[in-house]
Motif scaffolding. Structure first.
Motif, PDB file in Angstrom:
ATOM      1  N   VAL A 101       0.836  -1.211   0.000  1.00  0.00           N
ATOM      2  CA  VAL A 101       0.000   0.000   0.000  1.00  0.00           C
ATOM      3  C   VAL A 101       0.866   1.254   0.000  1.00  0.00           C
ATOM      4  O   VAL A 101       0.611   2.202  -0.762  1.00  0.00           O
ATOM      5  CB  VAL A 101      -0.952  -0.009   1.217  1.00  0.00           C
ATOM      6  N   GLY A 105       1.126   3.891  -3.112  1.00  0.00           N
ATOM      7  CA  GLY A 105       0.786   5.296  -2.893  1.00  0.00           C
ATOM      8  C   GLY A 105       1.909   6.224  -3.298  1.00  0.00           C
ATOM      9  O   GLY A 105       1.676   7.253  -3.957  1.00  0.00           O
ATOM     10  N   THR A 106       3.128   5.867  -2.923  1.00  0.00           N
ATOM     11  CA  THR A 106       4.270   6.715  -3.256  1.00  0.00           C
ATOM     12  C   THR A 106       4.493   6.774  -4.758  1.00  0.00           C
ATOM     13  O   THR A 106       4.692   7.853  -5.342  1.00  0.00           O
ATOM     14  CB  THR A 106       5.540   6.178  -2.567  1.00  0.00           C
ATOM     15  N   LEU A 109       1.553   8.684  -6.559  1.00  0.00           N
ATOM     16  CA  LEU A 109       1.629  10.131  -6.410  1.00  0.00           C
ATOM     17  C   LEU A 109       2.693  10.734  -7.323  1.00  0.00           C
ATOM     18  O   LEU A 109       2.520  11.831  -7.857  1.00  0.00           O
ATOM     19  CB  LEU A 109       1.930  10.502  -4.948  1.00  0.00           C
ATOM     20  N   PRO A 113      -1.175   5.978 -11.151  1.00  0.00           N
ATOM     21  CA  PRO A 113      -1.582   4.678 -10.588  1.00  0.00           C
ATOM     22  C   PRO A 113      -1.053   3.490 -11.373  1.00  0.00           C
ATOM     23  O   PRO A 113      -0.800   2.434 -10.791  1.00  0.00           O
ATOM     24  CB  PRO A 113      -3.115   4.738 -10.630  1.00  0.00           C
TER      25      PRO A 113
END
Length: 212
Positions: A101, A105-106, A109, A113
């Motif tokens: 996760v 996310g990193t 961002l 995605p």
């Protein structure tokens, strides 16, 4: 187990080290993942191929995750009862989920995605290979089989089997992830204690001879 017991278990199984190492890998991929590494090609002499940095970084994350199986309680875990094995599976699953996760996310961002999903898929594939390497070669050599696969991908880049470069929707990459992770988890779960127990359960009972 109580809360303090879980924290002690996580500490002994290198939870902090694994999280710190994988976080560094995720940040490196986010900021420097687009940098191409010039590597020798298997083609003509003097020919090199450029591989984006982020395509190989998930291997480090997978090796860090496999280190959670090592530690002061490694021998005890291998001989533990079913309850201990179930708890270890829960711990490793929670740790892997947390890392995936955070890595997604990193990466999402920084690059979107799609690259985040590809990063996680590569982590799962190499984690399965790392677990298989742990079972076959030992904990300290968890990187060997994943590294062999990297050399294969570098020598023949951009092909249909290259899960590090194919899009997130590529079905073959997800099939490889499921197979690799299943094989790796099964290999680690097949401890000597479990193999011996399974063998003894499959043996037919010995019948006493009857004298007539």
């Amino acid at each position: 187990m109580t809360g303090p017991d879980v924290l002690r278990y996580a500490q002994v199984h290198r939870c902090g080290t694994v999280l710190a190492g994988t976080a560094v890998v995720a940040v490196l991929s986010a900021f420097f993942g687009g940098t191409h590494i010039a590597l020798p090609s298997i083609g003509s002499a003097g020919v090199t191929t450029g591989v984006p940095f982020r395509q190989d970084l998930p291997l480090l994350t997978a090796v860090f995750l496999s280190a959670a199986l090592d530690g002061a309680m490694a021998a005890h875990d291998a001989m533990g009862a079913s309850t201990m094995h179930r708890f270890r599976i829960m711990y490793c699953t929670a740790l892997t989920t947390t890392v995936c996760v955070f890595s997604f996310g990193t990466e999402a961002l920084a690059n979107g995605p799609g690259p985040g999903i590809v990063f996680v898929r590569s982590v799962l594939i190499w984690l399965g290979l790392a677990l298989l390497s742990v079972r076959l070669l030992g904990q300290q050599l968890s990187w060997v089989i994943p590294l062999i696969s990297v050399l294969f991908l570098v020598w023949y880049p951009g092909n249909w089997w290259d899960w590090t470069a194919n899009p997130a929707t590529d079905p073959f990459g997800w099939v490889v992830a499921v197979v690799a992770l299943t094989v790796g988890v099964a290999a680690v779960a097949a401890t000597p204690w479990r193999r011996k127990t399974s063998f003894s359960m499959r043996k037919p009972p010995v019948r006493e001879s009857t004298m007539w």
